[in-house]
Design a protein around this motif. Structure first.
Motif, PDB file in Angstrom:
ATOM      1  N   TYR A 182      83.025  44.169  36.290  1.00  0.00           N
ATOM      2  CA  TYR A 182      84.028  44.929  35.548  1.00  0.00           C
ATOM      3  C   TYR A 182      83.382  45.775  34.451  1.00  0.00           C
ATOM      4  O   TYR A 182      83.870  46.849  34.135  1.00  0.00           O
ATOM      5  N   VAL A 239      82.237  49.365  35.311  1.00  0.00           N
ATOM      6  CA  VAL A 239      83.393  50.176  35.695  1.00  0.00           C
ATOM      7  C   VAL A 239      84.188  50.580  34.454  1.00  0.00           C
ATOM      8  O   VAL A 239      84.574  51.741  34.291  1.00  0.00           O
ATOM      9  N   ILE A 240      84.397  49.640  33.550  1.00  0.00           N
ATOM     10  CA  ILE A 240      85.159  49.930  32.343  1.00  0.00           C
ATOM     11  C   ILE A 240      84.358  50.826  31.398  1.00  0.00           C
ATOM     12  O   ILE A 240      84.904  51.755  30.796  1.00  0.00           O
ATOM     13  N   GLY A 288      84.450  54.373  32.338  1.00  0.00           N
ATOM     14  CA  GLY A 288      85.747  55.001  32.085  1.00  0.00           C
ATOM     15  C   GLY A 288      86.594  55.065  33.340  1.00  0.00           C
ATOM     16  O   GLY A 288      86.081  55.214  34.445  1.00  0.00           O
ATOM     17  N   ILE A 289      87.875  54.941  33.138  1.00  0.00           N
ATOM     18  CA  ILE A 289      88.830  55.017  34.247  1.00  0.00           C
ATOM     19  C   ILE A 289      89.484  56.396  34.159  1.00  0.00           C
ATOM     20  O   ILE A 289      90.617  56.540  33.726  1.00  0.00           O
ATOM     21  N   ASP A 290      88.737  57.416  34.537  1.00  0.00           N
ATOM     22  CA  ASP A 290      89.230  58.780  34.374  1.00  0.00           C
ATOM     23  C   ASP A 290      89.574  59.477  35.692  1.00  0.00           C
ATOM     24  O   ASP A 290      89.896  60.657  35.699  1.00  0.00           O
ATOM     25  N   SER A 291      89.498  58.718  36.770  1.00  0.00           N
ATOM     26  CA  SER A 291      89.851  59.322  38.061  1.00  0.00           C
ATOM     27  C   SER A 291      90.564  58.281  38.913  1.00  0.00           C
ATOM     28  O   SER A 291      90.511  57.081  38.633  1.00  0.00           O
ATOM     29  N   ARG A 295      88.064  55.685  40.455  1.00  0.00           N
ATOM     30  CA  ARG A 295      87.643  54.561  39.589  1.00  0.00           C
ATOM     31  C   ARG A 295      88.783  53.589  39.359  1.00  0.00           C
ATOM     32  O   ARG A 295      88.563  52.378  39.253  1.00  0.00           O
ATOM     33  N   LEU A 296      90.002  54.099  39.263  1.00  0.00           N
ATOM     34  CA  LEU A 296      91.159  53.209  39.136  1.00  0.00           C
ATOM     35  C   LEU A 296      91.309  52.367  40.400  1.00  0.00           C
ATOM     36  O   LEU A 296      91.558  51.166  40.327  1.00  0.00           O
ATOM     37  N   SER A 297      91.116  52.984  41.545  1.00  0.00           N
ATOM     38  CA  SER A 297      91.178  52.256  42.813  1.00  0.00           C
ATOM     39  C   SER A 297      90.083  51.198  42.890  1.00  0.00           C
ATOM     40  O   SER A 297      90.317  50.091  43.377  1.00  0.00           O
ATOM     41  N   LEU A 306      88.694  49.622  40.325  1.00  0.00           N
ATOM     42  CA  LEU A 306      89.069  48.532  39.431  1.00  0.00           C
ATOM     43  C   LEU A 306      90.154  47.664  40.052  1.00  0.00           C
ATOM     44  O   LEU A 306      90.074  46.436  40.001  1.00  0.00           O
TER      45      LEU A 306
END
Length: 62
Positions: A22, A25-26, A29-32, A35-37, A39
């Motif tokens: 984690y 990934v964190i 940054g969760i900017d797309s 990356r959200l997928s 996580l």
């Protein structure tokens, strides 16, 4: 029986060590949506590993 024990052990250790994944990934940054997928997939695999590894005998103190 041996396969069941092996799968449980892998689930336990994956559930124990997966939170390390984690951090990058964190920090990245969760900017797309990608990356959200990623996580969300990590969280789903972690939850599955915790369920599978719940009965691992090596995790109990004697």
């Amino acid at each position: 029986m041996y396969l069941n024990h092996s799968v449980t052990a892998v689930g336990f250790w994956l559930g124990t060590l997966l939170p390390i994944a984690y951090v990058p990934v964190i920090l990245a940054g969760i900017d797309s949506i990608g990356r959200l997928s990623l996580l969300i997939a990590l969280l789903a695999v972690h939850a599955l590993a915790l369920v599978v590894g719940h009965d691992y005998a090596g995790s109990r103190s004697r």
